[in-house]
Design an enzyme around this catalytic site. Structure first.
Site, PDB file in Angstrom:
ATOM      1  N   ASP A 176       0.846  -1.189   0.000  1.00  0.00           N
ATOM      2  CA  ASP A 176       0.000   0.000   0.000  1.00  0.00           C
ATOM      3  C   ASP A 176       0.882   1.240   0.000  1.00  0.00           C
ATOM      4  O   ASP A 176       2.103   1.152  -0.199  1.00  0.00           O
ATOM      5  CB  ASP A 176      -0.971  -0.013   1.183  1.00  0.00           C
ATOM      6  CG  ASP A 176      -0.257  -0.081   2.532  1.00  0.00           C
ATOM      7  OD1 ASP A 176       0.916   0.346   2.608  1.00  0.00           O
ATOM      8  OD2 ASP A 176      -0.872  -0.549   3.511  1.00  0.00           O
TER       9      ASP A 176
ATOM     10  N   GLY B 243      -6.171  -3.824 -12.574  1.00  0.00           N
ATOM     11  CA  GLY B 243      -7.591  -3.545 -12.677  1.00  0.00           C
ATOM     12  C   GLY B 243      -7.947  -2.169 -12.150  1.00  0.00           C
ATOM     13  O   GLY B 243      -9.119  -1.835 -12.028  1.00  0.00           O
ATOM     14  N   THR B 244      -6.922  -1.367 -11.848  1.00  0.00           N
ATOM     15  CA  THR B 244      -7.167   0.000 -11.390  1.00  0.00           C
ATOM     16  C   THR B 244      -7.673   0.834 -12.558  1.00  0.00           C
ATOM     17  O   THR B 244      -7.113   0.774 -13.651  1.00  0.00           O
ATOM     18  CB  THR B 244      -5.877   0.623 -10.835  1.00  0.00           C
ATOM     19  OG1 THR B 244      -5.357  -0.204  -9.797  1.00  0.00           O
ATOM     20  CG2 THR B 244      -6.132   2.016 -10.283  1.00  0.00           C
ATOM     21  N   THR B 245      -8.719   1.615 -12.340  1.00  0.00           N
ATOM     22  CA  THR B 245      -9.225   2.484 -13.397  1.00  0.00           C
ATOM     23  C   THR B 245      -8.926   3.940 -13.057  1.00  0.00           C
ATOM     24  O   THR B 245      -8.501   4.262 -11.955  1.00  0.00           O
ATOM     25  CB  THR B 245     -10.746   2.299 -13.588  1.00  0.00           C
ATOM     26  OG1 THR B 245     -11.421   2.569 -12.350  1.00  0.00           O
ATOM     27  CG2 THR B 245     -11.063   0.877 -14.013  1.00  0.00           C
TER      28      THR B 245
ATOM     29  N   SER C 110     -10.478  -2.901 -17.660  1.00  0.00           N
ATOM     30  CA  SER C 110     -11.338  -2.018 -16.871  1.00  0.00           C
ATOM     31  C   SER C 110     -12.273  -2.830 -15.981  1.00  0.00           C
ATOM     32  O   SER C 110     -12.808  -2.318 -15.000  1.00  0.00           O
ATOM     33  CB  SER C 110     -12.160  -1.119 -17.797  1.00  0.00           C
ATOM     34  OG  SER C 110     -12.977  -1.890 -18.663  1.00  0.00           O
ATOM     35  N   ASN C 111     -12.437  -4.105 -16.333  1.00  0.00           N
ATOM     36  CA  ASN C 111     -13.282  -5.004 -15.541  1.00  0.00           C
ATOM     37  C   ASN C 111     -12.828  -6.430 -15.805  1.00  0.00           C
ATOM     38  O   ASN C 111     -12.788  -6.859 -16.965  1.00  0.00           O
ATOM     39  CB  ASN C 111     -14.755  -4.821 -15.936  1.00  0.00           C
ATOM     40  CG  ASN C 111     -15.708  -5.471 -14.965  1.00  0.00           C
ATOM     41  OD1 ASN C 111     -15.527  -6.614 -14.570  1.00  0.00           O
ATOM     42  ND2 ASN C 111     -16.743  -4.752 -14.583  1.00  0.00           N
TER      43      ASN C 111
ATOM     44  N   HIS D  79     -22.853   2.172  -9.572  1.00  0.00           N
ATOM     45  CA  HIS D  79     -21.846   1.604  -8.672  1.00  0.00           C
ATOM     46  C   HIS D  79     -22.069   2.104  -7.249  1.00  0.00           C
ATOM     47  O   HIS D  79     -22.816   3.053  -7.010  1.00  0.00           O
ATOM     48  CB  HIS D  79     -20.433   1.973  -9.125  1.00  0.00           C
ATOM     49  CG  HIS D  79     -19.941   1.152 -10.273  1.00  0.00           C
ATOM     50  ND1 HIS D  79     -20.179   1.483 -11.582  1.00  0.00           N
ATOM     51  CD2 HIS D  79     -19.233  -0.006 -10.309  1.00  0.00           C
ATOM     52  CE1 HIS D  79     -19.637   0.586 -12.376  1.00  0.00           C
ATOM     53  NE2 HIS D  79     -19.053  -0.335 -11.624  1.00  0.00           N
TER      54      HIS D  79
ATOM     55  N   LYS E 158     -16.975   4.384  -5.100  1.00  0.00           N
ATOM     56  CA  LYS E 158     -16.239   4.385  -6.367  1.00  0.00           C
ATOM     57  C   LYS E 158     -15.788   5.797  -6.699  1.00  0.00           C
ATOM     58  O   LYS E 158     -16.587   6.748  -6.692  1.00  0.00           O
ATOM     59  CB  LYS E 158     -17.094   3.824  -7.492  1.00  0.00           C
ATOM     60  CG  LYS E 158     -16.322   3.694  -8.808  1.00  0.00           C
ATOM     61  CD  LYS E 158     -17.031   2.814  -9.811  1.00  0.00           C
ATOM     62  CE  LYS E 158     -16.226   2.691 -11.099  1.00  0.00           C
ATOM     63  NZ  LYS E 158     -14.893   2.093 -10.856  1.00  0.00           N
TER      64      LYS E 158
ATOM     65  N   GLY F 262     -14.681   2.759 -15.614  1.00  0.00           N
ATOM     66  CA  GLY F 262     -13.836   2.277 -16.697  1.00  0.00           C
ATOM     67  C   GLY F 262     -14.577   1.295 -17.589  1.00  0.00           C
ATOM     68  O   GLY F 262     -14.365   1.252 -18.810  1.00  0.00           O
ATOM     69  N   THR F 263     -15.452   0.505 -16.989  1.00  0.00           N
ATOM     70  CA  THR F 263     -16.246  -0.455 -17.750  1.00  0.00           C
ATOM     71  C   THR F 263     -17.173   0.261 -18.725  1.00  0.00           C
ATOM     72  O   THR F 263     -17.303  -0.137 -19.888  1.00  0.00           O
ATOM     73  CB  THR F 263     -17.060  -1.347 -16.805  1.00  0.00           C
ATOM     74  OG1 THR F 263     -16.163  -2.026 -15.927  1.00  0.00           O
ATOM     75  CG2 THR F 263     -17.886  -2.362 -17.573  1.00  0.00           C
TER      76      THR F 263
END
Length: 233
Positions: free
Chosen positions: A31, A71-73, A97-98, A131, A135, A141-142
């Protein structure tokens, strides 16, 4: 596999559970406070961190010959740089994005439908995404990936958040407590409507897809997508 998690929020914890269920080991949880990383003990990295950290995380992994799944957008402006960096260093990298397996099938259906609808001028298209309230980015992103899939197969020029024009696809982004993710594509005419929709019931599907992608990328070199992982076209 020995997996490093970049980001240990809700998704990181879910990925940890899924990976352990599939007989993998989590060897690092990284982190913002992590000072040093022992890349020698990592087989693959999975990044679900923050938009401002994603590109740097990806670079570090590639520099240290660790395949990375991201998977970070919200960091898309640097995606091209990540691809170039991966190619230069002969690394291995997947961004999605997903990562939900169902969503990636939905992406394919979206493009197929857009191609069919392209000649039917009486229909206009719109996208809605819902969402959870935590978020950070909007649209998701999706939703952007869905818009891009439509743009590739129609004469629309782009997309706009909450605003429709004759040549731009409107995306409506809603934030509602405890909604993992719902995406809808709607084609509307004066006589009828046609809709396709994907509804996530929980985060497990996203976590499973990320771990499946990590399993798939082992031993490979290059930049890939979930189309490659799922052998979709």
């Amino acid at each position: 596999m020995k997996i490093a998690l970049f980001g240990y929020g809700k998704m990181g914890k879910m990925i940890e559970q899924t990976a352990i269920q599939r007989n993998h080991t989590i060897v690092a949880k990284i982190d913002v406070d992590t000072k040093e990383i022992d890349f020698s003990n990592i087989d693959v990295a999975i990044d679900f961190s923050q938009p401002e950290a994603a590109f740097d995380n990806i670079k570090k992994c590639i520099e240290n010959n660790v395949p990375v799944i991201s998977g970070t957008t919200g960091w898309g402006k640097n995606y091209g740089k990540a691809v170039s960096f991966c190619d230069e260093h002969k690394g291995a990298f997947i961004y999605a994005s997903n990562f939900s397996l169902g969503v990636n099938i939905f992406f394919e259906l979206n493009e197929y439908l857009a191609n069919m609808m392209n000649t039917l001028d009486q229909y206009t298209v719109s996208i809605e995404e819902i969402h959870h309230t935590q978020k950070l980015d909007a649209p998701s992103g999706t939703a952007i990936t869905l818009a891009e899939g439509i743009l590739k197969n129609t004469d629309y020029k782009g997309w706009r958040l909450d605003k429709a024009t004759s040549d731009h696809i409107p995306i409506v982004a809603k934030r509602i407590k405890d909604v993992p993710g719902t995406h809808s594509i709607n084609y509307q005419s004066t006589v009828d409507s046609l809709e396709i929709k994907h509804t996530a019931h929980n985060r497990e599907g996203f976590a499973l897809g990320a771990v499946v992608a990590a399993e798939w990328i082992m031993g490979k070199t290059g930049v890939f997508t979930m189309k490659d992982v799922l052998n979709l076209g």
